[in-house]
Design a protein around this motif. Structure first.
Motif, short mmCIF file in Angstrom:
data_model
loop_
_atom_site.label_atom_id
_atom_site.label_comp_id
_atom_site.label_asym_id
_atom_site.label_seq_id
_atom_site.Cartn_x
_atom_site.Cartn_y
_atom_site.Cartn_z
N ALA A 34 25.55 8.88 -0.67
CA ALA A 34 26.48 9.78 0.03
C ALA A 34 25.76 11.05 0.48
O ALA A 34 26.10 11.62 1.51
N ARG A 35 24.76 11.48 -0.26
CA ARG A 35 23.99 12.65 0.16
C ARG A 35 23.26 12.42 1.47
O ARG A 35 23.00 13.35 2.22
N ILE A 36 22.93 11.18 1.74
CA ILE A 36 22.24 10.85 2.98
C ILE A 36 23.23 10.75 4.14
O ILE A 36 23.00 11.28 5.21
N HIS A 37 24.35 10.06 3.92
CA HIS A 37 25.26 9.80 5.05
C HIS A 37 26.34 10.84 5.25
O HIS A 37 27.02 10.84 6.26
N ASP A 38 26.54 11.76 4.29
CA ASP A 38 27.56 12.81 4.48
C ASP A 38 26.96 14.04 5.14
O ASP A 38 25.82 14.29 5.18
N ILE B 137 14.78 1.95 1.61
CA ILE B 137 16.18 1.94 2.06
C ILE B 137 16.35 0.86 3.13
O ILE B 137 17.32 0.11 3.11
N ARG B 138 15.38 0.76 4.05
CA ARG B 138 15.45 -0.27 5.10
C ARG B 138 15.42 -1.66 4.50
O ARG B 138 16.18 -2.55 4.90
N LEU B 139 14.53 -1.89 3.53
CA LEU B 139 14.45 -3.20 2.88
C LEU B 139 15.76 -3.54 2.15
O LEU B 139 16.25 -4.66 2.23
N GLY C 49 0.81 -1.22 0.00
CA GLY C 49 0.00 0.00 0.00
C GLY C 49 0.84 1.27 0.00
O GLY C 49 1.80 1.40 -0.75
N GLU C 50 0.46 2.21 0.88
CA GLU C 50 1.13 3.51 0.92
C GLU C 50 2.60 3.41 1.35
O GLU C 50 3.38 4.33 1.07
N LEU C 51 2.98 2.32 1.98
CA LEU C 51 4.39 2.14 2.33
C LEU C 51 5.27 2.16 1.08
O LEU C 51 6.43 2.52 1.14
N ASN C 52 4.67 1.80 -0.06
CA ASN C 52 5.40 1.77 -1.31
C ASN C 52 5.96 3.16 -1.66
O ASN C 52 6.93 3.26 -2.41
N ASP C 53 5.35 4.22 -1.14
CA ASP C 53 5.79 5.58 -1.44
C ASP C 53 6.79 6.13 -0.43
O ASP C 53 7.23 7.27 -0.55
N ILE C 54 7.18 5.35 0.57
CA ILE C 54 8.08 5.80 1.62
C ILE C 54 9.52 5.40 1.24
O ILE C 54 9.87 4.21 1.24
N VAL C 55 10.34 6.39 0.93
CA VAL C 55 11.73 6.14 0.52
C VAL C 55 12.48 5.40 1.63
O VAL C 55 13.21 4.44 1.37
N GLY C 56 12.32 5.86 2.86
CA GLY C 56 13.02 5.23 3.98
C GLY C 56 12.69 3.76 4.12
O GLY C 56 13.53 2.95 4.52
N PHE C 57 11.45 3.38 3.81
CA PHE C 57 11.03 1.99 3.86
C PHE C 57 11.84 1.16 2.87
O PHE C 57 12.34 0.08 3.20
N LYS D 156 25.87 6.49 -9.79
CA LYS D 156 24.80 7.40 -9.34
C LYS D 156 24.27 6.98 -7.97
O LYS D 156 24.01 7.84 -7.11
N LEU D 157 24.11 5.68 -7.75
CA LEU D 157 23.62 5.19 -6.46
C LEU D 157 24.56 5.59 -5.33
O LEU D 157 24.11 6.09 -4.29
N VAL D 158 25.85 5.40 -5.53
CA VAL D 158 26.82 5.77 -4.50
C VAL D 158 26.75 7.28 -4.24
O VAL D 158 26.76 7.72 -3.09
N GLU D 159 26.65 8.05 -5.31
CA GLU D 159 26.53 9.51 -5.17
C GLU D 159 25.28 9.88 -4.36
O GLU D 159 25.34 10.72 -3.45
N MET D 160 24.16 9.26 -4.68
CA MET D 160 22.91 9.58 -3.99
C MET D 160 22.95 9.13 -2.52
O MET D 160 22.49 9.85 -1.63
#
Length: 145
Positions: free
Chosen positions: A141-145, A20-22, A10-18, A135-139
């Protein structure tokens, strides 16, 4: 909307953090399976690798580079020293600091860990093109830097 193979969430499909956790869970499970015989954690491998590349690194600098607090760093270093993977010596440049070095046993464990990491990375990278990986590594890095 984010694409997913599981429309039942459902709506969890739209949660980016979800997602990332998976993804983290899948990567961690594969890592654990790949490393099962080595009896090393990701953090322990990171410590061995950084000490191997930087002989005489101080415990404080090691923790800073790996973004670990002092207690965690000390616990990991102690465990690796107890297994004869690392040794501490008084720093030649600053007598207040302990310099860390790989032992021969530690160097052997690191070599085996690097082979396992290569296998793990091949599994992970097989899901993406070279451009996507960059691109994935770059993206990320935006989260963890």
């Amino acid at each position: 909307m984010i694409k997913s193979n599981d429309s039942a969430i459902g709506e969890l499909n739209d949660i980016v953090g979800f997602h990332i956790r998976l993804a983290h869970g899948a990567v961690y499970r594969h890592f654990a399976e790949t490393f099962a015989n080595l009896e090393l954690t990701q953090k322990q491998v990171s410590v061995l690798w950084l000490v191997g590349e930087n002989p005489a690194i101080s415990q404080i600098e090691l923790g800073q580079r790996l973004r670990m607090d002092r207690a965690t760093t000390m616990t990991i270093v102690n465990r690796l020293q107890d297994r004869d993977y690392l040794r501490r010596e008084r720093s030649e440049t600053d007598g207040r600091k302990q310099a860390l070095y790989l032992t021969d046993v530690g160097a052997d464990a690191l070599a085996k860990a690097k082979l396992a990491i290569h296998e793990h990375e091949e599994w992970l990278k097989s899901r993406f093109t070279s451009e996507e990986i960059e691109k994935l590594v770059e993206m990320l890095a935006r989260i963890h830097d």
